[in-house]
Design an enzyme around this catalytic site. Structure first.
Site: not given
Ligand code: 5GP
Length: 181
Positions: A42-43, A98, A102, A130, A151-152, A158, A164
């Site tokens: 869902k990002g 995307e 990572d 990253k 971590f963002v 999320d 979100r």
């Protein structure tokens, strides 16, 4: 600012400007073609929604969902398709959208999955990268920002389903995810 947030890494204005430039570049590269933008749920939904509106070439959208790592924020490396595409991509110019790359494991898997269906072309557009966490090499054709290993959340990203809706990309306070990463 939200109490769980340590600091803003990328402010909404900066994101908007970068997305506008990405849209201009993608529209120029795909001139005379039609894009099938595939958002990874869902990002990527917030990014995709903004990117769509700055594209000037014809574009259709579809979505694919892969297994998330649950509450843990570390990449387990195990990728499973939870929702596949609605329509065939054979012969289409696919742009995979995307949120963040990572380790590269998710993107690597998705690229192979899509390529096996013989699209006319496949390119990748990722909002964030990253590079220091990479475990498998993956090519990103259009990149928003390269970020450090933090971590963002926000702008679609999320932690355990939350944050979100934050308009900026923010570093989450360590205490919030400690033990889960
Ligand atoms: P990869 O397979 O490249 O290790 O992981 C990609 C996925 O991990 C992203 O699509 C995202 O779901 C998650 N992820 C990696 N880093 C972060 C981060 O800093 N914040 C959030 N919210 N998700 C991340």
């Amino acid at each position: 600012m939200h109490p769980d947030i340590e600091r803003v890494l990328l402010a909404r204005e900066e994101i908007q400007e970068r997305v506008r430039l990405l849209g201009t570049q993608i529209s120029a590269d795909y001139k005379g073609k039609e894009i099938l933008a595939v958002g990874v749920l869902k990002g990527s939904v917030v990014f995709l929604a903004d990117l769509l509106r700055v594209l000037t070439v014809p574009v259709e959208i579809d979505f694919i969902a892969v297994s998330s790592y649950g509450k843990a924020s570390a990449s387990s490396g195990v990728v499973r398709i939870l929702k596949d595409l609605d329509r065939s991509i054979t012969g289409r110019d696919v742009l995979l959208v995307e949120d963040i790359v990572d380790t590269g494991l998710t993107l690597n898997y998705l690229k192979e999955h899509l390529l096996s269906q013989q699209p006319a072309g496949l390119r990748v557009c990722a909002l964030l990268d990253k590079p220091s966490r990479r475990r498998v090499p993956v090519e990103i054709d259009y990149l928003g920002f390269s970020i450090p290993d933090e971590f963002v959340v926000g702008y679609g990203l999320d932690y355990a389903g939350r944050y979100r809706n934050l308009p900026d990309i923010c570093v989450l306070r360590r205490e919030v995810y400690e033990g889960g990463r």
